[in-house]
Design an enzyme around this catalytic site. Structure first.
Site, PDB file in Angstrom:
ATOM      1  N   ASP A 148       0.840  -1.194   0.000  1.00  0.00           N
ATOM      2  CA  ASP A 148       0.000   0.000   0.000  1.00  0.00           C
ATOM      3  C   ASP A 148       0.875   1.243   0.000  1.00  0.00           C
ATOM      4  OD1 ASP A 148      -2.986   1.075   0.893  1.00  0.00           O
ATOM      5  OD2 ASP A 148      -1.379   2.278   1.764  1.00  0.00           O
ATOM      6  N   TYR A 203       3.269   9.993  -0.788  1.00  0.00           N
ATOM      7  CA  TYR A 203       4.385   9.412  -0.040  1.00  0.00           C
ATOM      8  C   TYR A 203       5.716   9.640  -0.750  1.00  0.00           C
ATOM      9  CZ  TYR A 203       0.697   6.657   2.346  1.00  0.00           C
ATOM     10  OH  TYR A 203      -0.421   6.241   3.027  1.00  0.00           O
ATOM     11  N   LYS A 236      -2.757   5.904  -4.175  1.00  0.00           N
ATOM     12  CA  LYS A 236      -3.825   6.854  -3.864  1.00  0.00           C
ATOM     13  C   LYS A 236      -3.614   8.178  -4.576  1.00  0.00           C
ATOM     14  CE  LYS A 236      -3.601   4.912   0.813  1.00  0.00           C
ATOM     15  NZ  LYS A 236      -2.170   4.555   0.812  1.00  0.00           N
ATOM     16  N   HIS A 256      -7.527   9.871  -1.645  1.00  0.00           N
ATOM     17  CA  HIS A 256      -6.815   9.841  -0.361  1.00  0.00           C
ATOM     18  C   HIS A 256      -7.605  10.508   0.770  1.00  0.00           C
ATOM     19  CE1 HIS A 256      -2.413   9.362   1.130  1.00  0.00           C
ATOM     20  NE2 HIS A 256      -3.253   9.193   2.129  1.00  0.00           N
TER      21      HIS A 256
END
Length: 278
Positions: A48, A53, A78, A111
């Site tokens: 994930d 990120y 996401k 998200h």
């Protein structure tokens, strides 16, 4: 799928998701390839990540070098808040796929709803098209409350496959999880161990269960999630901790042990409230 002993959950579109996965939130992009490689070596097949990120490339490199067949992996990413909208969502999935080195992801999520921007319903309809185009096998949301779920279902033809929410013994969001499951949306837990803010590992109900089963408190909390039907992906940068978190499939908590951990609910949110994150 490899590691078939990891339980899977059937999503509302017929696809199956491994219930135990590995998350890379706050994983240093420079270290991501090594860390995900270690996770795959430990047996994880569900990874994930997210655009925000900044480590999708590292995830992609680890997958490419692993030699594991694509159909034995489950990859989630996401769409970040600044990409909400129609064309921007189409551009965002293309960017993520390029970074991951994949033709499609198994699950694509919005998200956050960011309600003040009022774009999440439009974005959800864009995700329907992304799925129709084969770029995501399943689509879902993250950090959506009941009101957000109700709106996108009213304004589209698709019920989200999952809602990924902050969930741990101190914040169980029972009303939301009950509603989501009642309409066919599975629950994924982020921050499943309380992110260190709450001393869950010192709670007597957790400690006693750990001692009874010869497991660590973290393993007990992960097992609690699995038995509640949550999809969970603890994160760690250390290979030995990854292996420990994965070693939760050979014991079962009793009803009384589950109830003791259930009793730790305290509305203990660690992250931002979804109505306030814009």
């Amino acid at each position: 799928m490899a590691n078939s002993y990891v339980p899977t959950i059937e999503l509302n579109d017929g696809h199956h998701i491994p219930q135990l996965g590995f998350g890379v939130f706050l994983v240093d992009p420079e270290q991501t390839e090594r860390i995900v490689s270690d996770a795959l070596e430990a047996g994880y097949r569900h990874i994930d990540t997210a655009a925000i990120y900044g480590n999708e490339e590292g995830v992609g490199r680890a997958i490419a070098k692993s030699g594991i067949p694509r159909d034995e992996l489950f990859v989630t990413t996401k769409l970040w808040n600044d990409a909400q909208g129609t064309q921007s969502a189409f551009d965002a999935i293309d960017s993520s796929l390029e970074k991951l080195g994949l033709d499609n992801v198994d699950l694509y999520l919005i998200h956050w709803p960011t309600p003040e921007r009022d774009l999440y319903a439009e974005t959800w309809r864009a995700l329907e098209q992304i799925k129709a185009d084969g770029k995501a096998r399943s689509i879902g949301v993250s950090n959506f409350l009941k009101s957000h779920l109700e709106r996108i279902m009213a304004e589209s033809d698709t019920v989200p496959a999952v809602d990924q929410i902050e969930l741990h013994p101190a914040l169980q969001s029972r009303e939301l999880t009950s509603f989501a499951r009642s309409v066919g949306t599975q629950i994924e837990a982020w921050g499943p161990l309380g992110q260190g803010k709450y001393p869950l590992f010192e709670e007597q109900s957790v400690v006693s269960a750990a001692e009874a089963h010869g497991k660590s408190p973290a393993q007990v909390v992960i097992r609690w999630h699995l038995q509640h039907g949550n999809i969970v992906f603890p994160k760690s940068n250390r290979a030995e901790r990854m292996a420990e978190n994965f070693d939760v499939l050979d014991f079962t908590l009793t009803e009384s042990e589950m109830a003791g951990i259930d009793a730790l609910e305290r509305d203990g949110r660690v992250g931002t409230h979804p109505n306030e994150f814009n």
